[in-house]
Design a protein around this motif. Structure first.
Motif, PDB file in Angstrom:
ATOM      1  N   GLU A 255      23.821  12.966  12.388  1.00 20.60           N
ATOM      2  CA  GLU A 255      23.515  11.876  11.459  1.00 20.60           C
ATOM      3  C   GLU A 255      22.251  12.168  10.652  1.00 20.60           C
ATOM      4  N   LEU A 256      21.236  12.730  11.281  1.00 25.46           N
ATOM      5  CA  LEU A 256      19.992  13.063  10.578  1.00 25.46           C
ATOM      6  C   LEU A 256      20.240  14.108   9.494  1.00 25.46           C
ATOM      7  N   PHE A 257      21.025  15.111   9.814  1.00 27.25           N
ATOM      8  CA  PHE A 257      21.340  16.109   8.794  1.00 27.25           C
ATOM      9  C   PHE A 257      22.233  15.520   7.714  1.00 27.25           C
ATOM     10  N   HIS A 258      23.167  14.649   8.109  1.00 25.04           N
ATOM     11  CA  HIS A 258      24.060  14.034   7.136  1.00 25.04           C
ATOM     12  C   HIS A 258      23.271  13.183   6.136  1.00 25.04           C
ATOM     13  N   GLN A 259      22.220  12.532   6.621  1.00 27.79           N
ATOM     14  CA  GLN A 259      21.382  11.718   5.734  1.00 27.79           C
ATOM     15  C   GLN A 259      20.338  12.547   4.981  1.00 27.79           C
ATOM     16  N   LYS A 260      20.307  13.862   5.227  1.00 24.06           N
ATOM     17  CA  LYS A 260      19.384  14.793   4.559  1.00 24.06           C
ATOM     18  C   LYS A 260      17.924  14.394   4.762  1.00 24.06           C
TER      19      LYS A 260
ATOM     20  N   PHE B 240      26.698   5.880  16.072  1.00 27.77           N
ATOM     21  CA  PHE B 240      27.941   5.205  16.438  1.00 27.77           C
ATOM     22  C   PHE B 240      27.878   3.697  16.196  1.00 27.77           C
ATOM     23  N   ALA B 241      26.824   3.235  15.508  1.00 28.57           N
ATOM     24  CA  ALA B 241      26.756   1.822  15.146  1.00 28.57           C
ATOM     25  C   ALA B 241      27.887   1.503  14.169  1.00 28.57           C
ATOM     26  N   ARG B 242      28.393   0.295  14.233  1.00 28.18           N
ATOM     27  CA  ARG B 242      29.543  -0.059  13.395  1.00 28.18           C
ATOM     28  C   ARG B 242      29.212   0.060  11.907  1.00 28.18           C
ATOM     29  N   GLU B 243      28.026  -0.326  11.537  1.00 25.53           N
ATOM     30  CA  GLU B 243      27.651  -0.233  10.127  1.00 25.53           C
ATOM     31  C   GLU B 243      27.620   1.226   9.665  1.00 25.53           C
TER      32      GLU B 243
ATOM     33  N   MET C 240      29.387   3.729  10.940  1.00 28.73           N
ATOM     34  CA  MET C 240      30.746   4.225  10.878  1.00 28.73           C
ATOM     35  C   MET C 240      31.460   3.713   9.627  1.00 28.73           C
ATOM     36  N   MET C 241      31.220   2.455   9.263  1.00 26.08           N
ATOM     37  CA  MET C 241      31.861   1.887   8.078  1.00 26.08           C
ATOM     38  C   MET C 241      31.363   2.561   6.805  1.00 26.08           C
ATOM     39  N   LYS C 242      30.064   2.874   6.777  1.00 28.77           N
ATOM     40  CA  LYS C 242      29.520   3.568   5.606  1.00 28.77           C
ATOM     41  C   LYS C 242      30.124   4.958   5.470  1.00 28.77           C
ATOM     42  N   ASP C 243      30.294   5.630   6.598  1.00 27.12           N
ATOM     43  CA  ASP C 243      30.913   6.956   6.551  1.00 27.12           C
ATOM     44  C   ASP C 243      32.331   6.862   5.996  1.00 27.12           C
ATOM     45  N   MET C 244      33.039   5.822   6.402  1.00 27.56           N
ATOM     46  CA  MET C 244      34.408   5.649   5.930  1.00 27.56           C
ATOM     47  C   MET C 244      34.453   5.347   4.447  1.00 27.56           C
ATOM     48  N   SER C 245      33.533   4.490   3.977  1.00 30.63           N
ATOM     49  CA  SER C 245      33.533   4.133   2.560  1.00 30.63           C
ATOM     50  C   SER C 245      33.144   5.308   1.676  1.00 30.63           C
ATOM     51  N   GLY C 246      32.368   6.236   2.227  1.00 31.66           N
ATOM     52  CA  GLY C 246      31.936   7.395   1.442  1.00 31.66           C
ATOM     53  C   GLY C 246      32.932   8.527   1.446  1.00 31.66           C
ATOM     54  N   ASN C 247      34.047   8.381   2.193  1.00 35.02           N
ATOM     55  CA  ASN C 247      35.037   9.450   2.286  1.00 35.02           C
ATOM     56  C   ASN C 247      36.433   8.852   2.107  1.00 35.02           C
ATOM     57  N   GLN C 248      36.986   8.999   0.925  1.00 35.71           N
ATOM     58  CA  GLN C 248      38.281   8.397   0.615  1.00 35.71           C
ATOM     59  C   GLN C 248      39.429   9.001   1.424  1.00 35.71           C
ATOM     60  N   ASP C 249      39.219  10.208   1.978  1.00 37.42           N
ATOM     61  CA  ASP C 249      40.256  10.866   2.764  1.00 37.42           C
ATOM     62  C   ASP C 249      40.130  10.572   4.260  1.00 37.42           C
ATOM     63  N   PHE C 250      39.238   9.624   4.602  1.00 36.40           N
ATOM     64  CA  PHE C 250      38.994   9.325   6.012  1.00 36.40           C
ATOM     65  C   PHE C 250      40.254   8.740   6.637  1.00 36.40           C
TER      66      PHE C 250
ATOM     67  N   ASP D  85      31.791   1.868  19.814  1.00 41.10           N
ATOM     68  CA  ASP D  85      30.914   1.114  20.724  1.00 41.10           C
ATOM     69  C   ASP D  85      30.759   1.843  22.052  1.00 41.10           C
ATOM     70  N   GLY D  86      31.879   2.365  22.578  1.00 34.52           N
ATOM     71  CA  GLY D  86      31.808   3.112  23.832  1.00 34.52           C
ATOM     72  C   GLY D  86      30.991   4.376  23.700  1.00 34.52           C
ATOM     73  N   ALA D  87      31.132   5.056  22.553  1.00 37.41           N
ATOM     74  CA  ALA D  87      30.346   6.267  22.310  1.00 37.41           C
ATOM     75  C   ALA D  87      28.863   5.939  22.196  1.00 37.41           C
ATOM     76  N   ALA D  88      28.554   4.805  21.586  1.00 38.48           N
ATOM     77  CA  ALA D  88      27.153   4.392  21.462  1.00 38.48           C
ATOM     78  C   ALA D  88      26.542   4.135  22.841  1.00 38.48           C
ATOM     79  N   ASP D  89      27.315   3.514  23.735  1.00 39.82           N
ATOM     80  CA  ASP D  89      26.831   3.278  25.104  1.00 39.82           C
ATOM     81  C   ASP D  89      26.572   4.605  25.820  1.00 39.82           C
ATOM     82  N   ALA D  90      27.482   5.564  25.652  1.00 38.93           N
ATOM     83  CA  ALA D  90      27.314   6.865  26.288  1.00 38.93           C
ATOM     84  C   ALA D  90      26.104   7.597  25.730  1.00 38.93           C
TER      85      ALA D  90
END
Length: 593
Positions: A537-542, A556-559, A561-571, A53-58
Motif C-alpha cells: 500500500e505504501l508503494f502503491h500510494q508512492k 485491508f480497510a473497506r475504504e 479496498m473500494m478506492k482500489d476498485m474505483s481506480g481500476n475499471q478491470d477489477f 475484514d478478516g485479512a485486516a484482523d490477521a
C-alpha cells in the motif's frame, strides 16, 4: 464510510461486473437481465469486503505479536527456515576455500607454472582472478534460471534438484586434472548455488511472522560466516598435514559431498511456502502448510491458519487484479515495481561499494608489517569470529532501530573506517600496516553488525509478493556483477607491481561509501514493523522514502479496498479459487484482447 460513496462504489462495481459478464459469457447475457446481475454484484462485493475484514484482523494480529509469542507459535517455522538457510553454509565454504587453495604447495606444483624469478611454483595471476570469478558467473546463470523455475515448481523442488545436481557436478572438481577443468566445475556448481542465494531469503521471509523476519533472514549472513570459518579450518589442517599430498587439494572438494544429503532430507520434509501455494491457487495445500508451521492447540491453530490464509489470499488477489500482466522479469521494471526493484538492487550493490572487498585483505597488511604466514592465517580465523559476533550484535540492534537506521549508520561507520585506512596508506611504516590491518578487523565487526546482515531482510521486504523471487534474483545478480568488478580491481589497487595504492585504496571505497550514504537517505524506506500488505500500500500510494515510517496505512480497510476498485475499471470481484493466479491473469488478458 460515507453512505453515498459506498453506494456509488457498489453501482460502479456492479457495472464493471455486468460488462465482464457480457464479454465473457454470451449465453448468460441472453438469459439474464442487468437487474438480475446487480444483486449478484452486491453479494460478491459483500463477500470480498468480508474477506478484507478478516485479512485486516490477521494483519493486526501479526503486527502486534511479540518476539516471545512469535517463538512460541512458530518454532517449526524457525526450524524449517534454519534448514533452508543451511545451504548457504555450503556456499560460504566453497567461496572461501577456492581462493585460498592457491597458497597450498601441492596445488601449486600440480596446477602451477614454475617461476624462474622467484624459483618457485606459482598459480598465474590470470588464473587466480579467473577461478575466483567462475563461481559468480555460474551463480548469475543459476539465479536467472531460479526465478523461472521457482515460480513454476516451488522452492522445495528447485532446491532439491539443485542439491542433486551438485552431488554430480562435484565429481568434476574432485577429479580435475587442469585449471580449466576446475574452472568449468566451478561455473557449473555455481548454477545450483545461485538458487540458494535467492530461495533461502524468500522462504525465510514467507514462512515466519513479521516479528521473526529480521532474525531469520539475517541468519543467512551468519551461515555464510560459518561456512567461511569451516573452510579456514579445513585449509589450515590441509596446510599442516597434507601440504605435499594430492589429498591436500582434493579433500576440501570432497567435503562438499557431506552437505547435500542431510539438506535434501530436511528440505523434502519441510512444508512449501504457503505464499507460493496461494499464488498457485492451491488453498487447501496452503492451509496445510500453515498448519505445519504453527505450534498451537488445534482450535487456536485452525482459527489462526484461516486468518493467515485469508490475508495471503487477499494480498495475492489484490496484486493479481491490480497488475497488468503475469509475473515476469520485465514486470520488475514497470510502474511501481520499478522503484522496488531499484531499491532492492542498490541495497545489495551497496554491500560491495562500501569497502567490503578489503575485509579479506587484513592479513595482507599484517604480512607487510612482518607477521609470519601462519600467524596471519590465525588472524583470518579471528576475522570470521568477529563477523559472527557482529551478526549477533545486529540482532540486538534491531530491537532498538529500524532497517534504514541500521543500514544508514552502518554505511557511515564504514565510510569513516575506509577514510582512516586510506590515510594510513600515506605512511610506509610497519605501524601503519598494523593499523590498516586492524582497521579492517574493526570494519569487519561494523559491517557484520549492520550492512552485511540487514540487506538480506530489506531485499526480502521491498518486492511485491508476485515478483518477490524475480526481484531478489535481479538484486543478487546486481551484487554478483559488482563482486566480479571489485574482485578484479582490488588486486591491481593493492599490488606494488600494479597501481600500488596499498592502504590508500580505502580512500577510493570511502568515496563510494559516501555516495551510498546519500542514496540510502534519499531512496531507502524504513520497512521495520510493516507487513507485506502495508508495504504494498505504501508503494502503491508512492509515499516518499523518508515518510514510510510515519505514514499510517490500512491496506485491508473497506475504504481502501473500494478506492482500489474505483481506480481500476478491470477489477474483477469474482473469487479466485483453486486455480493458478497467473493462468487467470493470462486468460483475462486474452479475453480483453
Amino acid at each position: 464510510m460515507n453512505k453515498e460513496y459506498s453506494n456509488s462504489m457498489v453501482t460502479s462495481s456492479s457495472s464493471v461486473l455486468q460488462s465482464e459478464k457480457k464479454d465473457v459469457d454470451v449465453e448468460h447475457k441472453e438469459d439474464a437481465s442487468s437487474s438480475d446481475q446487480v444483486p449478484v454484484a452486491n453479494v460478491l462485493l459483500d463477500s470480498y469486503l468480508g474477506d478484507a475484514d478478516g485479512a485486516a484482523d490477521a494483519d493486526a494480529t501479526e503486527k502486534n505479536m511479540t518476539l516471545l509469542e512469535g517463538l512460541r507459535k512458530y518454532p517449526k517455522a524457525v526450524g524449517w527456515s534454519l534448514v533452508f538457510s543451511a545451504g548457504l553454509i555450503m556456499e560460504g565454504y566453497d567461496t572461501a576455500f577456492v581462493n585460498n587453495l592457491f597458497a597450498l604447495p601441492i596445488f601449486q606444483t600440480t596446477f602451477g607454472e614454475y617461476s624462474e624469478a622467484n624459483a618457485a611454483w606459482e598459480i598465474p595471476s590470470r588464473w587466480q582472478i579467473g577461478l575466483g570469478m567462475c563461481v559468480y558467473c555460474g551463480e548469475i546463470i543459476g539465479l536467472q534460471l531460479t526465478g523461472f523455475l521457482a515460480n513454476r515448481y516451488g522452492n522445495r523442488t528447485v532446491l532439491i534438484g539443485g542439491l542433486l545436481l551438485l552431488i554430480a557436478l562435484n565429481f568434476i572438481l574432485y577429479f580435475a586434472n587442469s585449471l580449466a577443468m576446475i574452472a568449468v566445475g566451478q561455473i557449473l556448481c555455481g548454477i545450483p548455488w545461485g538458487s540458494f542465494q535467492t530461495l533461502c531469503v524468500t522462504y525465510a521471509s514467507e514462512v515466519c511472522p513479521l516479528v521473526l523476519r529480521y532474525y531469520l533472514t539475517t541468519y543467512i549472513n551468519f551461515c555464510w560466516l560459518i561456512g567461511q570459518l569451516i573452510a579456514a579450518g579445513v585449509l589450515k589442517a590441509c596446510q599442516e598435514h597434507l601440504a605435499n599430498e594430492q589429498l591436500g587439494w582434493r579433500l576440501p572438494f570432497a567435503l562438499q559431498w557431506m552437505w547435500p544429503v542431510p539438506l535434501i532430507t530436511g528440505i523434502y520434509l519441510a512444508p512449501e511456502s504457503p505464499w507460493w501455494l496461494v499464488r498457485k491457487g492451491r488453498m487447501e495445500e496452503a492451509r496445510q502448510s500453515v498448519t505445519r508451521i504453527l505450534s498451537l492447540p488445534a482450535a487456536e491453530k485452525d482459527i489462526l491458519s484461516d486468518m493467515m490464509i485469508t490475508k495471503m489470499k487477499m494480498t495475492v488477489e489484490k496484486e493479481s487484479r491490480m497488475a497488468s500482466s503475469e509475473s515476469s522479469y520485465m514486470d520488475c521494471f514497470k510502474g511501481i515495481d520499478a522503484r522496488r526493484t531499484r531499491i532492492a538492487c542498490l541495497t545489495w550493490v551497496a554491500q560491495n561499494l562500501t569497502g567490503s572487498t578489503l575485509m579479506g585483505y587484513s592479513t595482507y597488511f599484517y604480512e607487510k608489517a612482518g607477521l609470519n604466514t601462519s600467524s596471519a592465517f590465525t588472524f583470518s580465523v579471528i576475522q570470521y569470529v568477529i563477523g559472527i559476533a557482529g551478526t549477533f550484535m545486529s540482532w540486538f540492534l534491531t530491537t532498538r532501530a529500524g532497517r534504514f537506521r541500521i543500514l544508514f549508520w552502518g554505511i557511515v561507520s564504514q565510510m569513516i573506517i575506509m577514510l582512516i585506512t586510506g590515510g594510513l596508506g600515506f605512511s610506509d611504516s610497519k605501524g601503519a600496516s598494523w593499523g590498516a590491518g586492524s582497521m579492517l578487523l574493526i570494519y569487519n565487526f561494523f559491517y557484520n553488525s549492520t550492512l552485511g546482515p540487514v540487506v538480506y531482510c530489506v531485499v526480502s521486504e521491498i518486492p511485491s509478493d508476485r515478483l518477490r523471487t524475480n526481484t531478489i534474483v535481479l538484486a543478487r545478480n546486481a551484487y554478483n556483477l559488482t563482486v566480479i568488478a571489485t574482485a578484479v580491481l582490488t588486486p591491481y589497487m593493492l599490488n606494488s607491481d600494479q597501481w600500488n595504492w596499498g592502504a590508500k585504496t580505502g580512500l577510493f571505497w570511502g568515496g563510494f561509501a559516501a555516495l551510498s550514504m546519500v542514496w540510502a537517505y534519499i531512496d531507502l524506506p524504513e520497512t521495520k514493523g510493516r507487513t507485506f500488505a502495508e508495504l504494498d500500500e505504501l508503494f502503491h500510494q508512492k509515499i516518499p522514502a523518508r515518510k514510510f515510517a510515519s505514514t499510517h496505512v490500512e491496506p485491508f480497510a473497506r475504504e481502501t479496498m473500494m478506492k482500489d476498485m474505483s481506480g481500476n475499471q478491470d477489477f474483477n470481484l469474482e473469487p479466485i479459487e483453486e486455480e493458478n493466479f497467473e493462468l487467470r491473469k493470462q486468460s483475462e488478458s486474452q479475453l480483453s484482447c
